[in-house]
Design an enzyme around this catalytic site. Structure first.
Site, mmCIF file in Angstrom:
data_model
loop_
_atom_site.group_PDB
_atom_site.id
_atom_site.type_symbol
_atom_site.label_atom_id
_atom_site.label_comp_id
_atom_site.label_asym_id
_atom_site.label_seq_id
_atom_site.Cartn_x
_atom_site.Cartn_y
_atom_site.Cartn_z
ATOM 1 N N GLU A 99 2.822 10.262 -2.236
ATOM 2 C CA GLU A 99 1.383 10.148 -2.489
ATOM 3 C C GLU A 99 0.852 8.838 -1.622
ATOM 4 O O GLU A 99 1.679 7.947 -1.449
ATOM 5 C CB GLU A 99 1.111 9.895 -3.931
ATOM 6 C CG GLU A 99 -0.233 9.669 -4.315
ATOM 7 C CD GLU A 99 -1.244 10.913 -3.683
ATOM 8 O OE1 GLU A 99 -1.513 11.091 -2.512
ATOM 9 O OE2 GLU A 99 -1.750 11.546 -4.929
ATOM 10 N N ASP A 103 -4.354 5.462 -7.942
ATOM 11 C CA ASP A 103 -5.520 4.350 -8.281
ATOM 12 C C ASP A 103 -5.739 4.606 -9.838
ATOM 13 O O ASP A 103 -5.232 4.164 -10.630
ATOM 14 C CB ASP A 103 -6.623 4.444 -7.381
ATOM 15 C CG ASP A 103 -7.280 5.672 -6.905
ATOM 16 O OD1 ASP A 103 -7.007 6.675 -7.647
ATOM 17 O OD2 ASP A 103 -8.042 5.584 -5.867
ATOM 18 N N VAL A 153 -10.046 1.324 0.333
ATOM 19 C CA VAL A 153 -9.186 1.232 1.564
ATOM 20 C C VAL A 153 -9.496 2.433 2.595
ATOM 21 O O VAL A 153 -9.650 3.643 1.716
ATOM 22 C CB VAL A 153 -7.820 0.878 1.116
ATOM 23 C CG1 VAL A 153 -7.727 -0.565 0.747
ATOM 24 C CG2 VAL A 153 -7.283 1.772 0.032
#
Length: 178
Positions: A99, A103, A153
């Site tokens: 992965e 999160d 990000v």
């Protein structure tokens, strides 16, 4: 770098990423020696990480791609949708999920529930990034590249509305200019 009118700055260079990949691959090679692991790559985001990681895997292994989605833009929708499902030949195998980022854990939790129906021998998760502060579901990540703050990000496979996956370093949203 500007993407869709938002400024991003470098968080991890290509060199730093390469060191992370080397460390993770060494751990996987050692842990799964003689176990013929089956890697499941979570698309779309993990494809660059998976490519770099798998070139460092020196043990015999299998490979397949899966895709589950829960994001729109910069936010999770909270609803996980299978796009490319789990292949049936994971049954009885030592599975390693590759992965890009764990999160909230919402997508991974849903995926793990479905994967369990295929009766793998074992399941491990290798995630390039984790955001512990963002976690809404309890998900154990066995191989962590880097823990980061709960910030958006981009790059190294991660996108912003389909843009930026091709950036070779990892960028973070520059909140001071927003």
């Amino acid at each position: 770098m500007k993407v869709k009118g938002r400024n991003f700055v470098e968080m991890l260079s290509e060199e730093e990423i390469a060191k992370i990949i080397d460390r993770m691959a060494s751990a996987i090679n050692a842990d799964l020696e003689g176990k013929n692991p089956y890697f499941l790559v979570m698309m779309n985001g993990a494809f660059i990480f998976a490519s770099d990681l798998l070139r460092k895997i020196t043990i015999p292994c299998g490979l397949a791609f899966v895709r589950y989605s829960s994001y729109e833009g910069m936010k999770t929708t909270g609803k996980v949708v299978p796009v490319i499902p789990v292949p049936a030949d994971v049954k009885g195998r030592n599975v390693v999920i590759i992965e890009d980022i764990v999160d909230t854990g919402i997508t991974m939790e849903a995926f793990l529930k479905e994967l369990k129906n295929f009766s793998p021998e074992s399941v491990r998760i290798a995630s390039f990034l984790t955001k512990p502060e963002a976690r809404q579901r309890e998900v154990l990540v066995d191989y962590v590249g880097k823990e980061i703050e709960n910030k958006f990000v981009l790059g190294y496979g991660l996108d912003y509305d389909g843009l930026g996956r091709n950036i070779p370093s990892l960028l973070v949203l520059d909140e001071s200019t927003q």
